[in-house]
Scaffold this motif. Sequence first.
Motif, PDB file in Angstrom:
ATOM      1  N   GLY A  86      34.688  27.735  55.657  1.00 47.10           N
ATOM      2  CA  GLY A  86      35.976  28.410  55.514  1.00 47.10           C
ATOM      3  C   GLY A  86      36.457  28.328  54.074  1.00 47.10           C
ATOM      4  N   ALA A  87      37.263  29.318  53.677  1.00 49.87           N
ATOM      5  CA  ALA A  87      37.743  29.399  52.290  1.00 49.87           C
ATOM      6  C   ALA A  87      38.520  28.145  51.900  1.00 49.87           C
ATOM      7  CB  ALA A  87      38.651  30.616  52.150  1.00 49.87           C
ATOM      8  N   ARG A  88      38.232  27.647  50.660  1.00 52.10           N
ATOM      9  CA  ARG A  88      39.063  26.532  50.151  1.00 52.10           C
ATOM     10  C   ARG A  88      40.440  27.081  49.770  1.00 52.10           C
ATOM     11  NH1 ARG A  88      34.127  24.289  48.221  1.00 52.10           N
ATOM     12  NH2 ARG A  88      34.169  26.058  46.833  1.00 52.10           N
ATOM     13  N   VAL A  89      40.415  28.251  49.108  1.00 49.63           N
ATOM     14  CA  VAL A  89      41.676  28.922  48.788  1.00 49.63           C
ATOM     15  C   VAL A  89      41.585  30.322  49.400  1.00 49.63           C
ATOM     16  CG1 VAL A  89      43.211  29.690  46.942  1.00 49.63           C
ATOM     17  CG2 VAL A  89      41.743  27.675  46.601  1.00 49.63           C
ATOM     18  N   ALA A  90      42.264  30.496  50.510  1.00 49.16           N
ATOM     19  CA  ALA A  90      42.134  31.769  51.219  1.00 49.16           C
ATOM     20  C   ALA A  90      42.936  32.872  50.528  1.00 49.16           C
ATOM     21  CB  ALA A  90      42.622  31.596  52.653  1.00 49.16           C
ATOM     22  N   THR A 141      39.344  30.904  57.233  1.00 43.05           N
ATOM     23  CA  THR A 141      40.334  30.640  56.179  1.00 43.05           C
ATOM     24  C   THR A 141      40.822  29.192  56.223  1.00 43.05           C
ATOM     25  OG1 THR A 141      41.901  31.664  57.702  1.00 43.05           O
ATOM     26  CG2 THR A 141      41.141  33.012  55.844  1.00 43.05           C
ATOM     27  N   THR A 142      40.077  28.324  56.910  1.00 40.83           N
ATOM     28  CA  THR A 142      40.390  26.891  56.928  1.00 40.83           C
ATOM     29  C   THR A 142      39.215  26.182  56.256  1.00 40.83           C
ATOM     30  OG1 THR A 142      41.599  27.200  58.996  1.00 40.83           O
ATOM     31  CG2 THR A 142      40.987  24.937  58.442  1.00 40.83           C
ATOM     32  N   PRO A 143      39.464  25.238  55.328  1.00 40.15           N
ATOM     33  CA  PRO A 143      38.351  24.651  54.553  1.00 40.15           C
ATOM     34  C   PRO A 143      37.538  23.636  55.359  1.00 40.15           C
ATOM     35  CG  PRO A 143      40.450  23.736  53.832  1.00 40.15           C
ATOM     36  CD  PRO A 143      40.780  24.760  54.877  1.00 40.15           C
TER      37      PRO A 143
END
Length: 447
Positions: free
Chosen positions: A159-163, A113-115
Motif C-alpha cells: 500500500g502507498a506510503r503517501v497516498a 492506500t494503507t502502508p
Amino acid sequence: MVHASSRPLRSHSAGSLLGGTAAVPGDKSISHRALILGTLCVGETRIAGLLEAEDVLNTAAAMRAFGAQLERDQDGSWLVRGVGVGGLGEPDDVLDFGNSGTGSRLVMGMMATTPIRAVFTGDASLRRRPMGRVLEPLRLFGAEAEAGEGGRMPITLRGARVALPVRHHLTLASAQVKSALLLAALNAPGRTTISQAALTRDHTERMLRAFGAQIHVEPLETGEAITLMGEAELGATSIMVPRDPSSAAFPVVAALLVPGSEILVPDVMLNPRRTGLFAALRAMGASLEVTNRRDSGGEEIGDLKVCSGPLTGIEVPPDWAPSMIDEYPILAVAAAFAEGRTVLRGLEELRVKESDRLAAIAAGLKALGVSVDELADGLIIEGRGMDVQGGGLIATHMDHRIAMSFLVAGLATRDAVTVDDTQMIATSFPDFCDLMRRLGANFAEPD
Ligand code: S3P
C-alpha cells in the motif's frame, strides 16, 4: 474427463414439474462489500442475510487478517467490529481468496492506500485471471505491486506510503475495478474521481453512502463520474443483504423450461443494474411477474413468480451486458430451448471469468446437440424449442455457473445431462442442489 476427486452429478427431467418457493441465498456482491466496509468503519456493523458461501467466507477470513473482529450471532447475522479507514493491520500470512475475483480485487483496493504489505493468491482458476486491470490504476494512488506473468497471482501488494488522490477514466466495464478504486480512495487525501462509460453495478456507491461517506455521482453523456471524498470517517450501520438475482437465475430458468412448473422467488434484489436477465427472458416471451416491490436498506427487492412457457430467440443488445454479465451461461441454456436464433454479442469479458465462459458454454451446448457459433465476443445459438437431445458430459472448468447452468439444462433435455464436477457450486450457492431438489429437480449421482 471425470477425476477421482471431482463430484459429478446427473440431471434428468423424469417428467416431473417444479413447484414451490425458491429462497435463494444472499447477494454475493453485497456480502463482500458489507464485510469490507464493516472492516473500514469504526464500531460494530450487523449484517443480516450474508451469503455464507466459500467466496464470501474467504473475504471474511481476509478481514480478520487485517485486524477486524468478526462473529456469527445465534440468529445467523454477522457482527463486524471494524478498524477504521487507515487502521488496517498487516496480515501475517498469505491471503487465499479461493475462486473469488470479486473478493480479491476489492480487497486489493481496500488496502492499496494503507502502508502495509499483503500477498494475494487463489485457486487454479483465480491464478489464471488478469489482475493488471486493478493493479495498474491502483499504482496511481501510490501502491506498488509485484505480480506473476501477465499480472497474475500470486501478487505482493504494498500500500502507498503517501497516498495520492486520483482522477481516472475506466475503459473496462467492470464493477470490480471501479469498486477497488473507490475503496482505495477512502484513505487518500482529497477528492478522487472515477468515471466509467458503462453503468456497472452500483452496490459499492450505495453502501458507501449508507456508511456515511461523501460520494457524488454525476451522469455523463456516456456513463457516469463518481467523486469520493478521501480520508473518510465511516460510521457503523446495519446491512440487510437481499437475495441474489444471479443465484435466482437458475431456478427461474429451470421453472421456465420444465413444462407445468410454477415457482416463487421471494425477496430477490431488483437493482436495475442487475436485472438484465429478467428483461431478456421477458423479451423472449417468459412469464415473470414481480409483486410486493419494496425498498430494503437502499436496494429494491420484490417477489418473482415464474411460470413455464415457450420462449423465442432474440438478439440481446450488447449494452445490456453489464446488467447481466454473470447470467449469460444460464441465458444461453434458455436460448437453446427457445424457438429460433439467439444472438449474444459484446461479451469479450466472459473469456476472463471463472472460466472462458464463451468456450465453456459453446462446448456444453454442442454436447447437448445444439448448434452454436462461437464468436470472438459472443455466441449465436440455434434454438431447438423443447427438442434438445442432451446426453452429454459437460466440462465445467472450475466454474460454478457453468455447472449450475447445465444441471438446469438437464431438467428439460430428452436424455440426462452429466456435469463433470459440482464442487465449485459451493463458492456462490452451497444449497443449490438441495434447493433444486426441494422444487422437484431430479439430480442424482451418475452410475
Ligand atoms: C462483480 C462484478 C462483475 C461480476 C462478478 C461480481 C462485483 O465482475 O462478474 O461476479 O461484485 O463487483 P466484473 O466487474 O469483472 O465485470
